[in-house]
Design a protein around this motif. Sequence first.
Motif, PDB file in Angstrom:
ATOM      1  N   LEU A  13      42.193 -58.778  56.926  1.00 46.82           N
ATOM      2  CA  LEU A  13      41.699 -59.199  58.077  1.00 46.82           C
ATOM      3  C   LEU A  13      40.172 -58.819  58.286  1.00 46.82           C
ATOM      4  O   LEU A  13      39.384 -58.360  57.916  1.00 46.82           O
ATOM      5  N   GLU A  14      39.495 -60.699  58.398  1.00 53.80           N
ATOM      6  CA  GLU A  14      38.302 -61.431  58.275  1.00 53.80           C
ATOM      7  C   GLU A  14      38.042 -61.803  59.999  1.00 53.80           C
ATOM      8  O   GLU A  14      38.915 -61.945  60.234  1.00 53.80           O
ATOM      9  N   ILE A  15      36.781 -61.429  60.141  1.00 52.13           N
ATOM     10  CA  ILE A  15      36.267 -62.037  61.586  1.00 52.13           C
ATOM     11  C   ILE A  15      35.323 -62.599  61.388  1.00 52.13           C
ATOM     12  O   ILE A  15      34.087 -62.286  61.098  1.00 52.13           O
ATOM     13  N   GLU A  16      35.941 -63.370  62.504  1.00 54.32           N
ATOM     14  CA  GLU A  16      33.984 -64.815  62.539  1.00 54.32           C
ATOM     15  C   GLU A  16      33.346 -64.642  64.144  1.00 54.32           C
ATOM     16  O   GLU A  16      34.370 -64.216  64.762  1.00 54.32           O
ATOM     17  N   VAL A  17      32.059 -64.392  64.537  1.00 51.72           N
ATOM     18  CA  VAL A  17      31.188 -63.848  65.027  1.00 51.72           C
ATOM     19  C   VAL A  17      31.331 -65.610  65.721  1.00 51.72           C
ATOM     20  O   VAL A  17      30.383 -65.596  64.986  1.00 51.72           O
ATOM     21  N   GLY A  18      30.961 -66.229  66.758  1.00 54.41           N
ATOM     22  CA  GLY A  18      30.617 -67.596  67.107  1.00 54.41           C
ATOM     23  C   GLY A  18      31.406 -68.395  66.191  1.00 54.41           C
ATOM     24  O   GLY A  18      30.720 -68.995  65.334  1.00 54.41           O
ATOM     25  N   SER A  19      33.019 -68.518  66.445  1.00 51.06           N
ATOM     26  CA  SER A  19      33.757 -69.875  65.988  1.00 51.06           C
ATOM     27  C   SER A  19      33.163 -70.838  65.996  1.00 51.06           C
ATOM     28  O   SER A  19      33.562 -71.956  64.512  1.00 51.06           O
TER      29      SER A  19
END
Length: 229
Positions: free
Chosen positions: A41-47
């Motif tokens: 899993l990769e998470i992006e903050v403020g896409s």
Amino acid sequence: MGRRAVRKIDPQLDLSRHLTAIEAIPIPLELATLFERDQPLEIEVGSGKGLFLAQASETYADHNFLGCEIARKYARYAAAQLARRARPNAMVVHGDAQRLFTEVLPGGCAAAVHVYFPDPWWKKRHLRRRIMNDRFVAQIERVLQPSGTLHFWTDVYDYFQATLAVLKASTRLLGPLPVDEKPAGHDLDYRTHFERRMRLGSQDVWRCEFRRQPVHDDRAANTNVLAQS
Ligand SMILES: C[S@@+](CC[C@H](N)C(=O)[O-])C[C@H]1O[C@@H](n2cnc3c(N)ncnc32)[C@H](O)[C@@H]1O
């Protein structure tokens, strides 16, 4: 710099597999229920408008991508880009990333966390609103798996320096590791829309990576509010 309006979303487009409100996520979160395949899993903050999610989910089809965006119109727009491309390995959470990290995400769940061009909150009295604050970077460390990577890019030098300082003071993440600028091969060959804007405007971009310690350390493990209660 102001934000441009987003294009209208096709009302026929089904966003249900690519968009969820943070309130709709069952806690404890079963990551396996969000995506078709169980993969890193990769998470992006403020896409924002979702360029990173759209491109990375194609390039790295063997990873899952979870974006988080607080502005509803951008969350919907980014989700629409994923729905149009029928990406089974990417979706957007509409909500506050601080809440997602603190209340929802389990410790050690992410191979990477991406924070690109977070709002700079220029005015001195607003500086405490910056997302890369001591509490949030501790959450990033907790959510990363051992050897997981934090990617942080900004066009604001002062924010870059302040973030390096807060990461050093509040985490045991290893870095900063330098990141080179890559030449763009086509008009959308940028990490995000903001990177494109900055580079086309000949503005500097500051990039770095940090790694979580390779060995699991108890200090950062499972200290979200759920684990404490
Ligand atoms: C300057 S824009 C950058 C967008 C995108 N990362 C890019 O590089 O093109 C920052 C984005 O972060 C979102 N944002 C700000 N605070 C947030 C928060 N607490 N949680 C989630 N998203 C947030 C804003 O709505 C905005 O879309």
